[in-house]
Scaffold this motif. Structure first.
Motif: not given
Lengths: 267, 349
Positions: A50-51, A54-55, A58, A90, A182, A184
């Motif tokens: 998941k992270t 997102l990484n 971004s 984020r 976003l 987290d």
């Protein structure tokens, strides 16, 4: 921009994203769409990617394969600061604030991309530079009011309790005036009251400011309550997608969370 | 006595000085600086000039190390670029002081930015080693590029270089005004810088570089900008020193100087403009004090003359350790504590 579907306009699209760390595949071909104005929750067991996803969005990780488009423009190879300028903000799982600075300075940094003052005009602090500070201070003060952090605006961030730091980080991301936010694990490690506060802020940001929200969260109660749509990742793959209700009853999801043969439990 | 500070505009809130006490202290300080050269003898004037020069350099280094979090061991070399730059411009190109000082500072800014390139990949100790390379390369160039710098021989500036509009700028008193003006301008510029956009971005890079990038700060650009800005002021110190002394030699700009300046900003306070000035004053005055005290004992203890340098170094070392252990935030923090103690004195409870 991609065509509109019954869910609305696709604001961001992730296509077949693959991310390898050495031999480990953190993401093994993830595709998903984010629709304008929705609240999308990404859930999944620890290490599901998941992270990492997102990484990639971004710009902190470079995906091995696949592409990401935002409002029709490809952003896969852009660097993080360029992506921020497009309107993607984020927060981080482990708070990444500027610890030595005050809440106010942290939020003013969120305004960085909207400000113009350069080295020389800033050093002289004359006319326009000063006006710009005041102008953006006003915007930041609105965010401070919105997040109800007025009493701590002059406090150094590193000295604040965890829950407030999370809130300040949300504020800093908001100061960017993002089109898409976003988050987290915005509620990790919080008590019920604090979670409720954050949930309310997220809903307000979504409704009043029209910001699309993508959030990773482990608290299923919150996810079911506030999200319009849920996607589930497991071992770097997308295993389910749909409304909170659909996802909750999806056998694949139950299996991912609880292991094989434990049909007796539901989420 | 203040019960509280109440601002009604954001401009007031952004001001450096809020209370009449703070303003009064500033007036006192300025008054002292203006009156000082008329009452001080030549010895004290030289010390004041040294403090002023060191303060400019320390602020420069603090911009890079204290505020932006990039350790630099190349301070001495960058200062040499400023000094030799000014000297060579004055001697070879025949430029006057008002041109050499800004030009040499800009040159140093450029050189600093070039040696700052490794900072994009390197952090902490690794960066320190990379800047150490800058120190060695520049040292080597100065001592070996004899045709340009004069090599290990000292470089003597043309006397005419210090003439502006027919007035010769020489002597401690004249340079006192020049140095103080530059020091004041440097202080004000830097303080302003860190309450606006670019300065905040520098501090953001120090505190959390990944987050800084994610909110839209171009790390590449801003790190180089920090190196350039810092080196500009360091070069300014070098250039001013060259014109003030009229003679420069490479020995003034070795790794020892780099470390001395690092010690200055650690003692004064990392990430504090006023701290840089306190550190500079401390580093100039303490050795002077020790030397003077040592001389007093010279008549009674004849061995003092030989021992003095060692005692000086020893006390210096102890002081630095003391600050690292007792007050890592430096003199600036001690001064803040004193102020906050007396803010409500004698009714603080």
């Amino acid at each position: 921009m991609d065509g509109a579907s019954e869910r609305g306009i696709v604001q961001m699209a992730v296509e077949n994203l693959v991310l390898h760390f050495g031999g480990v595949a953190a993401l093994a071909g993830v595709s998903l769409e984010v629709y304008q104005g929705e609240i999308l929750a990404i859930i999944g067991p620890n290490g599901a990617g998941k992270t990492s996803l997102l990484n990639c969005v971004s710009g902190l990780y470079r995906p091995t394969e696949g592409r990401i488009t935002f409002e029709g423009e490809e952003i896969t190879r852009l660097s993080p600061h360029q992506i921020a300028r497009l309107g993607i903000a984020r927060t981080f799982q482990n708070i990444e604030l500027f610890r030595g600075m005050t809440v106010l300075q942290n939020l003013m940094l969120g305004r960085h991309i909207h400000m113009r003052t350069g080295l020389l005009s800033g050093g002289l602090f004359w006319g326009r530079a000063q006006r710009e500070e005041v102008e953006h201070r006003r915007i930041v003060e609105e965010i401070i009011d919105f997040l109800e952090i007025e009493p701590i605006r002059k406090k150094v961030v590193g000295s604040l309790p965890y829950g407030l730091q999370k809130r300040v980080e949300l504020g800093r991301a908001l100061a960017l005036e993002p089109k898409i936010l976003l988050l987290d694990e915005p509620m990790a490690g919080m008590n019920v009251e604090e979670k409720e506060d954050i949930a309310r802020f997220i809903l307000d940001i979504n409704e009043e400011r029209g910001v699309t929200i993508v959030l990773i969260e482990h608290d299923m109660g919150v996810v079911m309550d506030i999200s319009d749509r849920v996607v589930v990742l497991d071992f770097g793959r997308l295993i389910a997608e749909g409304s909170p209700e659909e996802v909750r009853n999806n056998p694949l999801v139950i299996q991912a969370y609880l292991g094989q043969g434990s049909g007796a439990y539901t989420l | 006595m203040e019960c509280g500070i109440f601002h009604t505009t954001y401009q007031q809130d952004m001001a450096f000085r809020h209370t009449w006490m703070e303003k009064a202290r500033l007036v006192l300080l300025l008054g002292f600086i203006i009156i000082f050269p008329f009452v001080a003898n030549r010895y004290w004037l030289t010390l004041a000039n040294q403090i002023g020069l060191a303060a400019i350099g320390a602020i420069g280094l603090n911009i890079l190390t204290g505020f932006t979090g990039q350790i630099s061991l190349g301070q001495g070399a960058f200062m040499a670029v400023g000094a030799y730059g000014a000297g060579i411009m004055a001697n070879r190109l025949g430029w006057p002081i008002w041109l050499t000082i800004p030009a040499a500072s800009l040159l140093t800014a450029g050189v600093g930015a070039i040696f700052g390139i490794p900072s994009l990949r390197l952090k902490g100790l690794y960066l320190a080693i990379a800047t150490l390379a800058a120190q060695q390369i520049i040292d080597w160039l100065i001592t070996h590029w004899t045709s340009l710098t004069g090599g290990v021989e000292a470089l003597v500036l043309r006397r005419e270089a210090n003439v502006v509009l027919g007035v010769a700028l020489r002597g401690d008193r004249t340079f006192y005004w020049i140095i103080m003006a530059f020091a004041a301008a440097t202080t004000l510029f830097t303080a302003n810088l860190f309450r606006t956009r670019v300065g905040r971005a520098f501090v953001a890079i120090r505190d959390q570089d990944i987050a800084a990038e994610v909110i839209g700060i171009n790390l590449f650009l801003y790190k180089l900008l920090a190196f350039a800005t810092s080196s500009f002021f360091v070069g300014l110190t070098g250039a001013l020193t060259a014109h003030y002394r009229g003679i420069i030699s490479w020995e003034r700009f070795t790794i020892e100087t780099s470390i001395l300046y690092l010690a200055m900003i650690i003692i004064g306070g990392l990430g504090s403009v006023s701290g840089s000035i306190y550190g500079a004053a401390f580093m100039v005055l303490v050795p002077a004090f020790i030397t003077n005290v040592g001389r007093q004992f010279q008549t009674t203890i004849p061995a003092m003359a030989q021992l003095l340098p060692f005692i000086q170094q020893g006390i210096f070392g102890i002081v630095i350790i003391f600050f690292l252990v007792i007050e890592p935030e430096g003199l600036a923090k001690i001064w803040r504590d004193i102020k906050s103690y007396f803010a409500l004195w004698p009714f603080s409870y």
